[in-house]
Design a protein around this motif. Sequence first.
Motif: not given
Length: 324
Positions: A299-308
Amino acid sequence: MSKLTFGAGIWHFATYVDRYATDGYGPAKSLIEMIDLAGQVRDLSVVDINAPWSSDVSVEAVEQALARNNLSVIGITPEIYTRQFAKGAFTNPDAGVRRAANELCNDAANLVRRLGASYVKLWPGQDGWDYPFQVDHRTQWRRSIEGIAELASQNPDLKFVIEYKPREPRVHMSYSSVARTLLGIEAMGLPNVGILLDFGHALFGGESPADSAQLAIDHGRLFGMDVNDNLRSWDDDMVAGTVHPIELFEFFYTLRKNNWEGVWQLDQFPFREDCVEAADMAIDFLKHIDAALDRLDFAEMQDAQDRHDALTAQKLARKALFGV
């Protein structure tokens, strides 16, 4: 015990030659000897076998060697890249040679059925061209597509996987990238043709292996994969994780995120190294990657990726994989 299934190309346990050490990097080994070496690797349970093999080795002898080493077969790789096919297998200008390639692949299909394997692996290494003006590109591409489509239509009960590669032995290979291979598969329009994604070939081709995997998954065509490593300028087939561990981690992160299930397979060429130790080392690192995926906060990784957010994503990946 690992929940994963690990495999290797049987060539991992062969004796290698190159254009300098033409006498080989060790004594020649028979297929049976290679299977017995594969049986010494911890956690290895499946192999991919080239065919045809030496005529003095029967299918029964291969089955017995596999059984005593507790190994099964995932794929049969027909040797459609030898001297007979120097001008191509499916794209050869000689219709008789194209027919011979088809027959060789159908023989491989029968071995897949006999040995209970999962697919016929196609590596048409001689299909392509070397020089400008050497081939008619429309004809070349059409034959690349039609040759594999014919095979898949003749064997609708089996899967056929295409292992793409940018070059070698041809300067330009017909199936040279994930995108080009997907274009060809879509043109075939058959459900039983897919991609075997070689991590090192993607690196060699300037691709991001994780991106290549996602593209193949999104098209429903990722049927198998191999892992190894290289320095990106050549298909070195080094031990997996020794050069690009973070990209290998992203590759398996992508597979986990998409719930992709399949054999984690080695395609390595330990020219000068002990082949059993090289396989054990690679599998140990793959098990470490699997454990790191368990530690990674998706979930944290997806959040970081969503924000590039590249730095946060790197920190998350490095902490999970390396603990720092």
